[in-house]
Design a protein around this motif. Structure first.
Motif, short mmCIF file in Angstrom:
data_model
loop_
_atom_site.label_atom_id
_atom_site.label_comp_id
_atom_site.label_asym_id
_atom_site.label_seq_id
_atom_site.Cartn_x
_atom_site.Cartn_y
_atom_site.Cartn_z
N HIS A 191 0.76 -1.12 -0.02
CA HIS A 191 -0.11 -0.08 0.15
C HIS A 191 0.76 1.29 0.03
N ASP A 192 0.68 2.06 -0.89
CA ASP A 192 1.54 3.20 -1.10
C ASP A 192 0.75 4.41 -1.72
N LEU A 193 0.14 5.20 -0.55
CA LEU A 193 -0.85 6.35 -0.93
C LEU A 193 -0.28 7.24 -1.66
N ASN A 196 0.38 6.04 -5.31
CA ASN A 196 -0.80 5.09 -6.13
C ASN A 196 -2.03 5.70 -5.89
N ALA A 197 -2.31 6.47 -4.88
CA ALA A 197 -3.55 6.78 -4.81
C ALA A 197 -4.56 7.08 -5.84
N PRO A 203 -1.86 -0.58 -9.91
CA PRO A 203 -1.19 0.69 -9.51
C PRO A 203 0.24 0.60 -10.19
N THR A 204 0.59 1.64 -10.67
CA THR A 204 2.10 1.55 -11.82
C THR A 204 3.22 1.34 -10.66
N HIS A 205 3.21 1.78 -9.49
CA HIS A 205 4.40 1.79 -8.52
C HIS A 205 4.36 0.64 -7.81
N GLY A 206 5.62 0.12 -7.58
CA GLY A 206 5.89 -0.77 -6.34
C GLY A 206 6.21 -2.26 -6.66
N ASN A 376 -13.26 13.44 2.96
CA ASN A 376 -12.49 12.57 3.73
C ASN A 376 -12.18 11.28 2.99
N VAL A 377 -12.42 11.16 1.41
CA VAL A 377 -12.01 10.15 0.79
C VAL A 377 -10.45 10.26 0.19
N ILE A 378 -9.52 9.33 0.59
CA ILE A 378 -8.24 9.70 0.41
C ILE A 378 -7.65 8.76 -0.56
N ASP A 379 -8.39 7.62 -0.92
CA ASP A 379 -8.13 6.71 -2.13
C ASP A 379 -9.37 6.04 -2.54
#
Ligand SMILES: Cc1ncc(COP(=O)(O)O)c(C=O)c1O
Length: 451
Positions: A191-193, A196-197, A203-206, A376-379
């Protein structure tokens, strides 16, 4: 779908309501909160539940990620009824019944090529224990008994038994229960907000996070490591979709070091990501695969471990009258579960449900990602017909905002699930666009009210 509730069911619910609720210690439930304001489900059909107050509730979670063909499917109901009348139970040790073999063949046909041996359990948790034991024993029967270490991943969920919580990485599931299994370690979660959020799909990163396994190989030496277990898409921790290339890299590192790769497909199995298994969606074949839930559409408890031929064959040595793998459950391949699962697989095949998520995923993704910008939606995360909407926690009260949203949605007739401060969606695969709209708009309203 808007069926009137059977009066006898209402009566049953009312009588349950008047019965003391004290005796039932409810699993994974805020018992005191629940018993003050119970949410009793009394009927289910298609995409809906009905509760004891007559409320129709759209099922955004397929019960508990398991009712993939929707509720009350006549073919499954009849198969269970017929089986109960024909033969209630058959002992699974040194005996068997025909449907167990038929089901194993059918499951093997759906699995990636070469994964063709099926061991039945009664749940995902039992499937995980079975797969871990299989991995350890596999190395031992090959004369490689120093491979005793099991590797899980932070934030992983692998059921609730001791092996599963040991390789699992959700702290609340672990911290109460002592020292757990020895010789277990964990790779980092994905998980990497920051990077990648709001990724749509993978997601492309990780991908490089898979290299964390090399760190553990350097620390412990590969000769001590039996297996790595991961969920291809981590569900219970809040729907974490694997970064592009991550699972491929994990596979390569396992191959390089002779480490078995176990996919826990309890949630992703049976069409959730658009193919029968996530292994096929992501193009990565593990050595062992755990499934459950959608296997029998949740109608009768059942799980399974699907193994590569070579793993099975390694056990098939020694005198033929001896048991090769000292493991099994009284209810492994229970006749009712086999009947339910066969009818489930027929239903999936007839209606093309195991690939339906590929048809629906763009619409689902678009609807879900319209949540971006809500308070409050962060992802927002999605793949196939599984999605997560992560919220910033209420100050000093983690999980409460999401829980309030869950209660609000239920009140408004939509059933969602929360894990931590993420709202998770995994609707039955029979879902139509209008249902998606309804779920998302109800959720949007609840998110706004929770602001
Ligand atoms: C990935 C995963 N593994 C294992 C399990 C445990 O399955 P069960 O609750 O059937 O024991 C679950 C349940 O949600 C799961 O999501």
């Amino acid at each position: 779908m808007n069926k009137a509730i059977d009066p006898s069911l209402m009566q049953a619910a009312e009588s349950t309501g008047s019965t003391s609720m004290d005796a039932f210690w409810m699993p994974y439930t805020a018992n005191r909160q629940f018993k003050k304001a119970p949410r009793l489900l009394v009927r289910a059909q298609g995409m809906h539940y009905w509760d004891s107050e007559g409320r129709q509730v759209l099922d955004g979670v397929a019960g508990l990620w398991c009712v993939n063909a929707g509720h009350g499917r006549p073919r499954i109901v009849k198969a269970i009824q017929d089986q109960a009348a024909e033969m209630d139970f058959a002992p699974p040790f040194q005996m068997a019944h025909p449907k167990a073999f038929e089901l194993a063949e059918r499951v093997a046909q759906l699995a990636p090529a070469g994964m063709n041996k099926v061991f039945f359990t009664n749940s995902g948790s039992e499937g995980v224990e079975t797969a871990l034991k299989m991995a350890l024993a596999y190395h031992r029967v090959r004369g490689d008994a120093s491979r005793t270490r099991l590797i899980g991943r932070e934030r992983g969920y692998h059921g609730v038994n001791f092996g599963g919580i040991s390789v699992g990485g959700i702290v609340a599931n672990r911290k109460m229960f002592g020292t757990l299994l020895g010789g277990v370690d964990h790779i980092r979660h994905t998980h990497d907000l920051a990077q990648n959020a709001f990724s749509v799909g993978q997601p492309t990163h990780g991908a490089e996070l898979a290299d964390d396994l090399e760190r553990l190989v350097a620390l412990h030496d590969a000769s001590t490591i039996a297996a790595v277990i991961v969920e291809p898409v981590a569900g219970s921790t809040g729907v974490l979709v694997p970064p592009q290339g991550y699972l491929q890299r994990l596979r390569q590192i396992c191959d390089k070091h002779g480490i078995l790769l176990i996919f826990d497909e309890v949630i992703t199995g049976f069409g959730r990501t658009g193919q029968p298994f996530a292994a096929q969606t992501f193009g990565v074949v593990p050595d062992l695969m755990v499934c459950a839930k959608g296997l029998s559409n949740g109608a009768v408890p059942m799980g399974a471990v699907i193994a590569k031929q070579g793993i099975h064959d390694a056990f098939m040595t020694g005198p033929e009258h001896l048991i090769e793998f000292y493991h099994g459950y009284t209810y492994s391949a229970h006749p009712l579960a086999c009947a339910a699962a066969l009818a489930t697989l027929d239903t999936y095949a007839e209606e093309g449900l195991l690939t339906r998520a590929t048809e629906m995923q763009d619409y689902f993704a678009q609807a879900l990602h319209s949540m971006r910008g809500e308070p409050n939606v962060i992802d927002v995360r999605n793949i196939g017909l599984v999605g997560g909407v992560e919220l910033s926690p209420l100050a000093g009260e983690p999980t409460r905002r999401a829980f309030n949203i869950f209660l609000d949605c239920f009140e408004k007739g939509v059933f969602v699930r929360t894990t931590g401060d993420t709202v998770a969606l995994s609707p039955p695969l029979i879902i139509e666009r209008s249902h998606i709209d309804h779920i998302v708009e109800t959720l949007r309203g609840a998110i706004r009210r929770a602001a």
